[in-house]
Design a protein around this motif. Structure first.
Motif, short mmCIF file in Angstrom:
data_model
loop_
_atom_site.label_atom_id
_atom_site.label_comp_id
_atom_site.label_asym_id
_atom_site.label_seq_id
_atom_site.Cartn_x
_atom_site.Cartn_y
_atom_site.Cartn_z
N LEU A 79 0.84 -1.20 0.00
CA LEU A 79 0.00 0.00 0.00
C LEU A 79 0.88 1.25 0.00
CD1 LEU A 79 -2.80 1.31 0.17
CD2 LEU A 79 -2.64 1.14 2.66
N SER A 80 1.93 1.23 0.81
CA SER A 80 2.86 2.36 0.86
C SER A 80 3.53 2.56 -0.49
CB SER A 80 3.93 2.13 1.93
OG SER A 80 3.35 1.98 3.20
N ARG A 81 3.90 1.45 -1.14
CA ARG A 81 4.56 1.54 -2.44
C ARG A 81 3.66 2.20 -3.48
NH1 ARG A 81 8.10 -3.16 -5.36
NH2 ARG A 81 8.40 -2.13 -7.37
N GLU A 82 2.37 1.85 -3.46
CA GLU A 82 1.44 2.42 -4.43
C GLU A 82 1.25 3.92 -4.20
OE1 GLU A 82 -3.21 1.84 -5.03
OE2 GLU A 82 -2.05 0.15 -5.81
N ILE A 83 1.12 4.32 -2.93
CA ILE A 83 0.94 5.74 -2.60
C ILE A 83 2.19 6.53 -2.98
CG2 ILE A 83 0.62 7.38 -0.71
CD1 ILE A 83 -1.13 5.22 0.65
N VAL A 84 3.37 5.99 -2.65
CA VAL A 84 4.63 6.67 -2.98
C VAL A 84 4.78 6.80 -4.50
CG1 VAL A 84 7.14 6.48 -2.89
CG2 VAL A 84 5.79 6.01 -0.85
#
Length: 304
Positions: free
Chosen positions: A233-238
């Motif tokens: 999820l963090s990777r997608e937002i970043v």
């Protein structure tokens, strides 16, 4: 043997959805059911987490692991993609525009909705800790249906492996991303005191948070599943935040860091900053990684 019994049914279910055409499973229904099913499974994952003993301690562990992993994955992947972009990237004109506020707002709303389902499940799990609901068994069966729907969606999108593999840029980006991400996962096993196969499995979602967390939890490790969910999820937002900046350097950085989502969720943003010529590259790279997610995660976890 464990690896075969775990991986076999998952792959068969995915391929069954890809090869078999069933009239009731229209593209509209599949998309709707897939979205609803993802939220349902995420809620059940939250319930499973909430019913764990020493919940706070385990959530702190998952959060700490996710922070270390996102730092490792980001640094190694971006380094590898920068080098591959310099060596292999074909010159393309960027189309620098500002990010549409509506797109960013929608992305944040989707992330908030996803997290809300997990938190809601955690709360119910804490309240109903002593309920006997066989949640893990339900998650496993729903996981099979999820993979069947994913297979249907891939077929309906007319994705053909032969055509995609002919796109050399997409293949190079996918290979570099996969290798550097797995290397980061292997390194993380030493830092986080995980088994090497757990380190490889937890990073094998390549940004597909709704599937990686579900797969790992369904295979019996809800804490590691939470770590995978938070990581991806963090990777997608970043990725959404930094695509405009990465695109100014080279397409390998922006497409590769988007991971599996390059073929769907981040595709409009990538097209906005690179132009329409980037679409086949995005689909090729994202598709290769998407296909490998339900293969690599059970493959690695079956090695224990």
């Amino acid at each position: 043997m464990t690896m075969l019994t775990t991986l076999g049914p998952l792959l068969i279910t995915l391929l069954f959805g890809y090869w078999i055409h069933l009239k009731p499973f229209t593209p509209e229904r599949v998309a709707k059911w897939l979205e609803q099913l993802v939220y349902l499974i995420l809620g059940l994952i939250g319930f499973s987490l909430g019913s764990l003993d020493n919940l706070i301690e385990k959530l702190l562990i998952a959060g700490y692991q996710a922070v270390i992993l996102i730092l490792l994955v980001s640094s190694l992947s971006l380094l590898g993609l920068y080098v591959s972009g310099k060596c292999f990237n074909k010159h393309t004109e960027n189309n620098p525009e500002e990010i549409a506020s509506a797109s960013l707002k929608q992305a944040l709303m989707d992330a908030l909705k996803t997290i809300s389902w997990v938190i809601g499940g955690v709360v119910l799990g804490i309240v109903g800790k002593n309920w006997t609901l066989h949640i893990d068994e339900y998650v496993t069966w729903l996981l099979y249906f999820l993979l069947f729907l994913i297979g249907c969606q891939l077929r309906q999108g007319n994705y053909r492996l032969r055509k995609l593999f002919l796109n050399s840029q997409g293949v190079i980006i996918a290979l570099v991303t996969i290798v550097t991400t797995l290397f980061a996962g292997w390194l993380s096993s030493f830092i986080l005191d995980l088994n090497w196969y757990q380190g490889l499995a937890v990073v094998s979602g390549f940004g597909w948070y709704s599937l990686s967390g579900i797969l790992i939890t369904g295979l019996g490790d809800p804490v590691l599943g939470t770590t995978a969910f938070l990581l991806d999820l963090s990777r997608e937002i970043v990725a959404l935040m930094f695509i405009p900046f990465l695109a100014r350097i080279n397409s390998h950085l922006s497409v590769g860091y988007s991971g599996a989502t390059a073929m769907d969720f981040t595709l409009p943003m990538l097209g906005k900053f690179h132009g329409s010529q980037i679409v086949p590259v995005c689909i090729a790279s994202g598709f290769i990684m998407s296909v490998l997610v339900p293969v690599l995660i059970p493959l690695f976890l079956g090695m224990n």
